[in-house]
Design a protein around this motif. Structure first.
Motif, short mmCIF file in Angstrom:
data_model
loop_
_atom_site.label_atom_id
_atom_site.label_comp_id
_atom_site.label_asym_id
_atom_site.label_seq_id
_atom_site.Cartn_x
_atom_site.Cartn_y
_atom_site.Cartn_z
N GLY A 91 0.82 -1.21 0.00
CA GLY A 91 0.00 0.00 0.00
C GLY A 91 0.85 1.26 0.00
N PHE A 92 0.18 2.42 -0.18
CA PHE A 92 0.91 3.70 -0.15
C PHE A 92 -0.07 4.83 0.16
CE2 PHE A 92 -0.34 2.90 -4.54
CZ PHE A 92 -0.95 4.08 -4.93
N LYS A 93 0.50 5.94 0.61
CA LYS A 93 -0.26 7.15 0.88
C LYS A 93 -0.17 8.08 -0.33
CE LYS A 93 -1.26 6.25 5.25
NZ LYS A 93 -2.66 6.08 5.72
N ALA A 94 -1.32 8.52 -0.82
CA ALA A 94 -1.34 9.33 -2.05
C ALA A 94 -0.58 10.63 -1.90
CB ALA A 94 -2.78 9.60 -2.46
N HIS A 95 -0.62 11.26 -0.71
CA HIS A 95 0.03 12.56 -0.56
C HIS A 95 1.55 12.45 -0.59
CE1 HIS A 95 0.15 11.21 3.68
NE2 HIS A 95 1.22 11.96 3.77
N THR A 101 -4.64 13.15 -5.72
CA THR A 101 -6.06 12.83 -5.92
C THR A 101 -6.30 11.35 -6.13
OG1 THR A 101 -5.94 13.14 -8.33
CG2 THR A 101 -6.44 15.09 -6.99
N ALA A 102 -5.22 10.56 -6.21
CA ALA A 102 -5.37 9.13 -6.51
C ALA A 102 -5.97 8.35 -5.36
CB ALA A 102 -4.02 8.53 -6.89
N GLY A 103 -5.92 8.91 -4.15
CA GLY A 103 -6.48 8.22 -3.00
C GLY A 103 -5.48 7.27 -2.38
N ALA A 176 -12.65 7.07 -12.28
CA ALA A 176 -12.98 8.40 -12.79
C ALA A 176 -12.93 9.43 -11.67
CB ALA A 176 -14.36 8.37 -13.43
N ALA A 177 -13.35 9.05 -10.47
CA ALA A 177 -13.34 9.98 -9.34
C ALA A 177 -11.92 10.31 -8.90
CB ALA A 177 -14.12 9.38 -8.18
N GLN A 178 -10.97 9.41 -9.14
CA GLN A 178 -9.59 9.61 -8.71
C GLN A 178 -8.74 10.30 -9.77
OE1 GLN A 178 -8.73 5.51 -7.96
NE2 GLN A 178 -9.22 5.63 -5.78
N SER A 179 -9.24 10.37 -10.98
CA SER A 179 -8.44 10.95 -12.07
C SER A 179 -8.35 12.46 -11.92
CB SER A 179 -9.06 10.60 -13.43
OG SER A 179 -10.33 11.20 -13.55
N SER A 180 -7.33 13.03 -12.49
CA SER A 180 -7.12 14.48 -12.46
C SER A 180 -6.32 14.84 -13.70
CB SER A 180 -6.36 14.89 -11.20
OG SER A 180 -5.07 14.29 -11.18
N ALA A 181 -5.99 16.09 -13.84
CA ALA A 181 -5.18 16.52 -14.97
C ALA A 181 -3.87 15.74 -14.99
CB ALA A 181 -4.91 18.01 -14.87
N GLY A 182 -3.59 15.07 -16.09
CA GLY A 182 -2.37 14.29 -16.21
C GLY A 182 -2.48 12.90 -15.65
N LEU A 183 -3.62 12.52 -15.10
CA LEU A 183 -3.82 11.19 -14.55
C LEU A 183 -5.04 10.57 -15.20
CD1 LEU A 183 -2.85 9.09 -12.48
CD2 LEU A 183 -4.36 10.15 -10.81
N LEU A 184 -4.82 9.59 -16.06
CA LEU A 184 -5.89 8.98 -16.82
C LEU A 184 -6.58 7.88 -16.03
CD1 LEU A 184 -4.04 8.63 -20.26
CD2 LEU A 184 -5.56 10.48 -19.51
#
Length: 246
Positions: A91-95, A101-103, A176-184
């Motif tokens: 596991g990992f921490k997104a921050h 935004t990946a969670g 889709a909820a975790q995606s952001s600019a540059g993250l598909l």
């Protein structure tokens, strides 16, 4: 419920098997402390060095194999059918990555069945785990050899690891909820990867020894194609100072 019922039957049968087998009535094996170093898998994450206990041995029908623990439930072949649990650090921490935004991805909690079989050509470890966190499965098959090199003993290992699609999606998929600019958005598939390891036991003074291990996993496309991942593989290693009980 069915899995709990099956585990209950195996535990009951294991109590009978213990009475019929020569299990040690005290701890036999190596124990001590170790430092574990691991390359990051996710972009922006840093490598880690963690201090952990090291235990490899048996106490009655209970066993520990560094990151795998369990109960020898039933005699089977040249070993036992085992109840097994794995301590996972996947596991990992997104921050702590490039993708806040990946969670967060909680470490899997693999629990299942396994066996260690002694053969004329070395030892064979096999595990079938279910992870309640992701609803996925982790399957492993590993061959381990043994050879002497001076005073040291080397244990080369070749293995395969299979992670189901749900297991990989939990760690490296992107909704889709975790995606952001540059993250598909990424829907992961099942992954089967080779694992190459080399363990060395170096005797020190008396019952003390140094345990060294290097391991490399070569990721396949299911992991490598995730937009979170920027490595084609992962190297891990540990160094442990241990005391041997006989």
């Amino acid at each position: 419920m069915r899995m709990k019922h099956t585990f209950g039957i195996l535990l009951a049968a294991g109590s009978v098997a213990q009475a019929q087998s020569a299990f040690p009535d005290h701890f036999v094996g190596d124990a001590g402390g170790m430092l574990v170093a691991s390359q990051p898998v996710v972009q922006g994450a840093r490598g880690t060095v963690t201090a952990m206990p090291y235990v490899y041995g048996d106490y009655g029908r209970f066993y520990a194999r560094v990151d795998t623990f369990g109960i020898k439930a039933l005699p089977m072949g040249e070993g036992h059918l085992e109840l097994a649990a794995r301590v996972s650090t996947e596991g990992f921490k997104a921050h702590k990555t490039d993708f806040s935004t990946a969670g967060d991805r909680s470490a899997p909690v693999p629990v299942g069945l396994g066996t260690f079989q002694r053969t004329a050509m070395g030892g064979v470890f096999a595990y079938v785990f279910h992870d309640a966190t992701s609803g996925g499965q982790l399957l492993e098959l590993t061959w381990a050899g043994k050879l002497a090199l001076g005073q040291a003993t080397l244990y080369p290992q070749l293995g395969l690891e299979h992670r189901s699609a749900a297991y990989v999606q939990h760690l490296y998929g992107v909704t889709a909820a975790q995606s952001s600019a540059g993250l598909l958005v990424y829907q992961a598939g099942a992954s089967t990867v080779p694992v190459l390891s080399l363990h060395a036991t170096v005797p020190l003074q008396g019952p003390w020894a140094l345990q060294l291990l290097g391991r490399y996993r070569a990721w396949d496309s299911a992991v490598r194609n995730s937009p979170l991942v920027d490595r084609s593989g992962q190297a891990t290693a540990y160094a442990a100072l241990t005391y041997t009980w006989k």
